[in-house]
Write a protein that holds these residues in place. Sequence first.
Motif, short mmCIF file in Angstrom:
data_model
loop_
_atom_site.label_atom_id
_atom_site.label_comp_id
_atom_site.label_asym_id
_atom_site.label_seq_id
_atom_site.Cartn_x
_atom_site.Cartn_y
_atom_site.Cartn_z
N GLY A 110 36.48 37.74 35.22
CA GLY A 110 35.66 38.65 35.98
C GLY A 110 36.68 39.19 34.84
O GLY A 110 35.60 41.20 34.48
N LEU A 111 37.99 39.62 34.75
CA LEU A 111 38.42 40.34 33.36
C LEU A 111 37.59 41.06 31.88
O LEU A 111 37.64 41.31 31.29
N ASN A 112 36.80 39.77 31.39
CA ASN A 112 36.91 39.28 30.30
C ASN A 112 35.04 39.59 30.39
O ASN A 112 34.87 40.15 29.31
N THR A 132 45.01 51.70 30.37
CA THR A 132 43.55 51.88 30.99
C THR A 132 42.55 50.20 31.16
O THR A 132 42.18 50.23 31.67
N LEU A 133 43.96 48.97 31.64
CA LEU A 133 44.06 48.12 31.94
C LEU A 133 43.70 48.11 33.79
O LEU A 133 42.82 47.96 33.74
N TRP A 134 44.95 49.18 33.94
CA TRP A 134 44.65 49.38 35.44
C TRP A 134 44.10 50.53 36.04
O TRP A 134 43.22 50.44 36.99
N HIS A 135 43.44 51.54 34.98
CA HIS A 135 42.40 52.41 35.82
C HIS A 135 41.30 51.36 35.50
O HIS A 135 40.31 52.20 36.21
N ILE A 136 40.72 51.18 34.21
CA ILE A 136 39.80 50.90 33.93
C ILE A 136 38.66 49.97 33.98
O ILE A 136 38.37 48.70 34.83
N VAL A 137 39.61 48.60 33.21
CA VAL A 137 39.79 47.19 33.29
C VAL A 137 39.60 46.94 34.59
O VAL A 137 38.56 46.27 35.66
N LEU A 138 40.59 46.81 34.92
CA LEU A 138 40.64 45.72 36.42
C LEU A 138 40.07 46.31 37.31
O LEU A 138 39.72 45.63 38.63
N PRO A 139 39.65 47.42 38.10
CA PRO A 139 38.44 47.84 39.42
C PRO A 139 37.32 47.36 38.65
O PRO A 139 36.88 46.96 39.71
N GLN A 140 36.81 47.40 37.70
CA GLN A 140 35.50 46.77 37.13
C GLN A 140 35.13 45.23 37.48
O GLN A 140 34.87 44.89 38.37
N GLY A 141 36.65 44.66 36.57
CA GLY A 141 36.46 43.73 36.73
C GLY A 141 36.90 42.94 38.84
O GLY A 141 36.14 42.27 38.58
N LEU A 142 37.53 43.94 39.21
CA LEU A 142 37.77 42.89 40.53
C LEU A 142 36.24 43.16 41.37
O LEU A 142 35.95 42.09 42.25
N ARG A 143 35.65 44.56 41.23
CA ARG A 143 34.35 44.25 41.74
C ARG A 143 33.52 42.94 41.67
O ARG A 143 33.21 42.73 42.03
N ARG A 144 33.29 42.78 39.72
CA ARG A 144 32.50 41.37 39.99
C ARG A 144 33.35 40.00 40.42
O ARG A 144 32.65 39.63 40.26
N MET A 145 34.46 40.64 40.75
CA MET A 145 35.86 38.77 41.01
C MET A 145 34.49 38.99 42.42
O MET A 145 34.88 37.39 42.65
N VAL A 146 34.33 39.49 43.13
CA VAL A 146 34.53 39.28 45.00
C VAL A 146 33.48 37.96 45.19
O VAL A 146 34.48 37.78 45.74
N PRO A 147 32.46 37.81 45.28
CA PRO A 147 31.35 37.12 44.89
C PRO A 147 32.42 35.52 45.48
O PRO A 147 31.92 35.11 45.73
N PRO A 148 32.61 35.40 43.49
CA PRO A 148 33.18 33.76 43.36
C PRO A 148 34.47 33.54 44.40
O PRO A 148 34.35 32.87 44.44
N MET A 149 35.05 35.18 44.42
CA MET A 149 36.83 34.49 45.21
C MET A 149 36.20 34.56 46.93
O MET A 149 36.63 33.48 47.14
#
Lengths: 216, 269, 217
Positions: A110-112, A132-149
């Motif tokens: 997701g992060l990648n 950057t990781l905390w405010h930008i990458v993680l929130p966007q990545g997490l959203r994409r992880m929702v379905p497989p998770m």
Amino acid sequence: MDIAGALTADHIKFLFKGFLVTLEVAAIAIVLSFIIAVVIGTIRYMKIPVLSQILGAIVEIIRNLPLLLIIFFTFFALPEVGIQMTIMGAAITALTVFEAAMISEIVRSGLNSVEKGQIEAGRSSGLNYIQTLWHIVLPQGLRRMVPPMVSQFISLLKDTSLAVVIALPELMHNAQVINAQNVNYIIPVFVFVALMYWIVNFTLSKVAKRLELKVT
Amino acid sequence: MKKKNLWFALLTMILAAVVLGACGSEDKEKEKDSGKNALDTVKKQDKIVWGVKNDTRLFGLKNPTTGDIEGFDIDMAKALTKEILGDESKAEFKEVTSKTRIPLLQKGDINAIIATMTITEERKKEVDFSDVYFEAGQSLLVKKGSSIKSIDDIKKGTKVLAVKGSTSAVNIREKAPEATVLEFENYAEAFTALKSGQGDTLTTDNAILYGMADEDSNYEVVGDTFTDEPYGIAVKKDSPEFIAEINKALKTLKDNGTYDEIYKKWIKE
Amino acid sequence: MLDFSILTENWDAYLTGFKQTLLVSLLALVGSFALGTFLAILQIAPIKVCNWIGTAYVEFFRNIPLLIIAFFLYTALPTLKIQLDGFQAGTLALIIYTAAFIADAIRAGILAVHKGQSEAARSSGLTYIQTMWYVVLPQAIKIVIPPLGNQFINLVKNSSILTILAAGELMYQADLISSRTFVTFEVYIFVALFYLVITIPLSSAVRYLEQRLARTS
């Protein structure tokens, strides 16, 4: 088949009691494995030397083992090296270890999937790497992880049934206790129990679909 | 490569277990025994936690209606608790299987096992046993009308059902090496398998088999017992004080007739 | 530190279990691939009833534990006079369960094949079945190989539940060895190695294929 004998009020109550244990174990394991998976996934995404490789090897091994083996190992083998747990503790630990490994891979990919341009934009606007990781990458990545998770969480809920082998009094175990009384109970009891799992999992998967639509 | 895998596997499991061990043991506050003395432990906690079967009719069977476990082992445990701690309500029960009972005892989850457990030399290395409290022997359970009448009728290809971790699985392989032995997680599953036609006969101690025949009259116990299975109460290794106390209580129960009462209540034969 | 005599003294049992695990997994792979493909076609066929049946199957079996299916086939079917032994019931349960996941993967693969292609094929005179068989499926299969690989890994891992039906695979052998020897730690470490020998190369292969696919698309 003896539906009336199999599904008396007492038996249904007993099955629901088991289902509560199933849900409790699943809920605890979901929370714990999610936290651990986010940490491991992020470390591997950041490619922290040594630590990242070690975690990578561990994740790879656990992902490729049967959960049943991990349950047996946790409950029967770990005491031999001095690590002792209750039945409930062993069930939660085994599920958490296994699912954390599975979910950490979801987190990492997701992060990648967050475009590198976003990171550069973040950095150039004055944020440091962690920010950057905390405010930008993680929130966007997490959203994409929702379905497989969510599908992984559904797996986890189903997998709690494996704890029947260490006699955790969850839904599957209680179903077997009733089935042991009379073979004619087996079909109605299993159909009823399958529906209990199904309702929760199906609802979860529909909620996930909703979330997915919202995200995209 | 193989060696590398091995190391990884070890490392992984141990690391993971250490990391997570904490959260596992947190969910139940557990009185760890203070010292070596198991008797002190039960006196201090003022209760005895007994490991009992939940799937063995007549000895320890869970009643789905009440949630209680009932049987010979349960009543014995209550009577023994009354002798040792003065009140039978100080007996607590935890469900065990043949496979889980020794690990649970060693972990300290339970103080004693009273769960149709045969005294064997192998097990004596792991636990301490009380005097014999029940004389059982291994036998066979079949569907009425089966061609199997005794152990001599077990031939090549006969499917014999047994339970993992039980002495009867080991015995049947010795006495009838020709048989195909299928082992299950517990008695409930083994009996369900027999009823589902997954085997020709089920073998274990006659006491347990009588319970199954009592539950379903289509099944009967056949042949003489072909082993001696003296049941004992097991406690943590090196607990002579606790064992002495249990043996004393056992003798009192036999002398004052309580034992016979409990025996008659459950075992009809 | 590890007692290797457990491995050497029980080598035959481990090997028997290993072969049985491989056999179960391969049979279940072939079976669930066939059933899964059939279900995927049902789901996208231009007939409402078929769609409904396919979707109902997938949504039902994805959301219940494999163990229920296995127990059901093993202990409930005999009450209906259908007798399956542990091996048959376990393998069939794996097929029924895994087919639901494979159907999903294949359906996604078919939908990923460009619509224009099937329209072109239809207009050149091929029937629906022919279009599926000669044009869409071959392309879809390529896309679904990585997810299929993952399902195969799952199959190998899930085959361990056959121990509960006394079906003689790896996990069952390990259980018997440990109840015979009173050793658990080594027994389970060694059985883990046997599983990893199958699953680690498989997951490496899947990862390789995934990367290659990502590059070409």
